[in-house]
Design a protein around this motif. Structure first.
Motif, short mmCIF file in Angstrom:
data_model
loop_
_atom_site.label_atom_id
_atom_site.label_comp_id
_atom_site.label_asym_id
_atom_site.label_seq_id
_atom_site.Cartn_x
_atom_site.Cartn_y
_atom_site.Cartn_z
N ARG A 6 6.26 6.00 -0.39
CA ARG A 6 7.08 4.87 -0.83
C ARG A 6 8.31 4.66 0.04
NH1 ARG A 6 6.96 4.09 -7.35
NH2 ARG A 6 4.74 3.67 -7.49
N ILE A 27 -1.70 2.11 -10.80
CA ILE A 27 -1.23 1.24 -9.72
C ILE A 27 0.08 0.53 -10.01
CG2 ILE A 27 -3.63 0.81 -9.08
CD1 ILE A 27 -3.20 -2.09 -10.07
N ASP A 75 0.69 -1.13 -6.55
CA ASP A 75 0.05 -0.48 -5.41
C ASP A 75 -1.18 -1.30 -5.04
OD1 ASP A 75 -1.17 1.07 -3.55
OD2 ASP A 75 -1.55 2.78 -4.86
N ASP A 99 0.85 -1.18 0.00
CA ASP A 99 0.00 0.00 0.00
C ASP A 99 0.89 1.23 0.00
OD1 ASP A 99 -2.20 -1.61 0.15
OD2 ASP A 99 -2.40 -1.45 2.32
N SER A 100 0.66 2.14 -0.94
CA SER A 100 1.54 3.30 -1.07
C SER A 100 1.00 4.52 -0.33
CB SER A 100 1.71 3.67 -2.55
OG SER A 100 0.46 4.03 -3.13
N ASP A 160 -3.26 -0.92 -2.79
CA ASP A 160 -4.42 -0.12 -2.41
C ASP A 160 -5.35 0.12 -3.59
OD1 ASP A 160 -5.78 1.30 -0.31
OD2 ASP A 160 -5.25 3.16 -1.36
#
Length: 468
Positions: free
Chosen positions: A185, A400, A297, A180-181, A299
């Motif tokens: 990062r 993503i 990503d 999850d970013s 998320d």
């Protein structure tokens, strides 16, 4: 009179006093404008405008024929051309210009038709057909232009611009990272770490899962090996409190060490110091070169699944979904629902929970599910799915996915992807099921396991073996 309706003279200088003649002429002009834009003007109107339409149409058809022939002769060459940013920009402009030209020709065709001279009951139908056909034709050109624009944006956003490298020991190896970013990062922990190895000749895919809790990992040549010559045994800074698990390297390099000084070229290749440190660790763990990484990503992972139309997964055991929390008594709170055992067609949200759920199982079970999901996604990337859902897929991917794979490799990777579709994805899990303790790994054994899997020994025929 009817025979006169089929010649060019009657189309250009019809008997305007005959509603029957004008009606039949109108139908012909509208249909001709759709089938061969510019022909209506050439036969019955402004010939210069007609020539512009005809030349543009024939040129576009010729280009389509060339692309079809190229696709039949050399699929990789076609992908290489279409993956070029400038080519996609030119295609986008040409398609938009052609859509505008088609609209202009349709409006001029309706002028040539002279609806007031046609039969009253046919006027609405003639106009409606002209509008419907221009929506189909111009709309298709506009959509194709949008697809070209989406591809151009995705390529420039997702892929790197560096040079391609030859395969290493017969394989292209890619470090696949998932996290999850939301926290930035430089501060996140990688939830999923795996290496995708693609055979450079056959396209066979092997996915090696590295436990995120693996300790004491060695590093390939580089700044992390200089700092930890005996493996990642300790901490960079006692005040950080970070463990020596592989998934915490991103945080360690981002917060405790001067990552920018350690990996000064990371930004130039589209990477980060934390990703580079994790790549060095993955190379040390597996004993192979990994020239490229792909960061996903998690998320926004659900968006990619939804863009693909969902994925088919066979669920081994019932799993909870939701923002779970394990209570002191061992019970779970925050359960939103359940993923039932059996064959499931999962949307993005369900697939995301399937990949993340671990409270009722182990981290190693979660690794297996992540590898199962990766294989299902690869299987879902069929030509039909990509063509019908291209814009959604490219949009989700650009949001993503981040990688240093150069766009120049797209044609070659596309060819390997076609070959890979014909084979099953094999997996290696560096866990207890393969005799590996993530807390105290035997890296020499891991190197041997990976090498034996990627380069299986060829059976040696015994003397007198006649192949029966």
């Amino acid at each position: 009179m009817p025979s006169a309706l089929w010649n060019a003279h009657s189309l250009r200088t019809p008997d305007t006093s005959s509603p029957a003649v004008m009606t039949r002429r109108a139908w012909w002009l509208v249909v001709l404008n759709f089938l061969l834009p510019g022909s209506a003007q050439t036969l019955a109107g402004h010939r210069r405008l007609g020539r512009v339409g005809l030349v543009s149409t024939l040129a576009l058809w010729a280009l389509v024929v060339v692309l079809v022939v190229l696709a039949a002769l050399s699929w990789t060459s076609l992908v290489s051309i279409l993956a070029n940013w400038f080519v996609l920009l030119v295609a986008q402009v040409i398609l938009l210009a052609y859509a505008v030209l088609w609209i202009v020709l349709t409006i001029d065709t309706l002028r040539l038709v002279r609806l007031v001279k046609t039969r009253p009951r046919a006027r609405v139908g003639i106009a409606a057909l002209a509008v419907a056909l221009v929506v189909v034709s111009s709309g298709s050109a506009v959509y194709a232009s949008q697809v070209a624009g989406s591809a151009r944006d995705a390529i420039s956003t997702v892929f790197g611009g560096g040079p391609s490298v030859p395969p290493s020991d017969g394989y292209y190896n890619f470090l696949l990272l998932g996290a999850d970013s939301g926290g930035g990062r430089d501060h996140m922990l990688f939830d999923s770490i795996s290496v995708v190895s693609v055979n450079a000749d056959s396209g066979a895919v092997t996915i090696t899962g590295i436990p995120r809790d693996m300790r004491n990992v060695p590093f390939s040549d580089g700044p992390m090996q200089e700092r930890y010559p005996n493996g990642h045994e300790g901490h960079a800074d006692a005040t950080c409190g970070w463990d020596n698990k592989i998934n915490q390297l991103n945080t360690e390099v981002g917060l405790c060490l001067d990552g920018d000084a350690m990996y000064p070229d990371a930004a130039a290749i589209g990477s980060t110091p934390g990703i580079e440190a994790t790549r060095d660790a993955a190379e040390g763990v597996l004993g192979i070169e990994i020239p490229y990484f792909v960061f996903v990503d998690m998320d926004g992972f659900a968006a990619l699944i939804d863009a693909l139309g969902g994925v088919d997964i066979t669920v081994a055991e019932r799993l909870p979904t939701g923002a779970l929390h394990k209570n002191a008594d061992g019970s779970l709170s925050g359960i939103k629902g359940w993923i039932e055992a059996g064959a499931q067609h999962m949307d993005g949200d369900t697939a995301q929970w399937y990949a993340r759920s671990r409270y009722t199982t182990s981290d190693y079970d979660r690794m297996k599910r992540q590898r199962q999901l990766q294989a299902a996604i690869l299987d879902q990337f069929t030509p039909a799915t990509v063509l019908t859902r291209f814009q959604d897929i490219s949009k989700a991917g650009s949001e993503i996915v981040h990688t240093d794979i150069p766009a120049s490799m797209l044609s070659y990777l596309a060819d390997l992807a076609v070959k890979a579709k014909e084979q099953e994805v094999s997996t290696i899990e560096l866990t207890h099921e393969n005799g590996i303790d993530p807390d105290d790994p035997d890296f020499a054994y891991i190197h041997e396991l990976v090498d034996d899997t990627l380069h299986p020994a060829t059976p040696t025929p015994t003397p007198g073996d006649d192949g029966q």
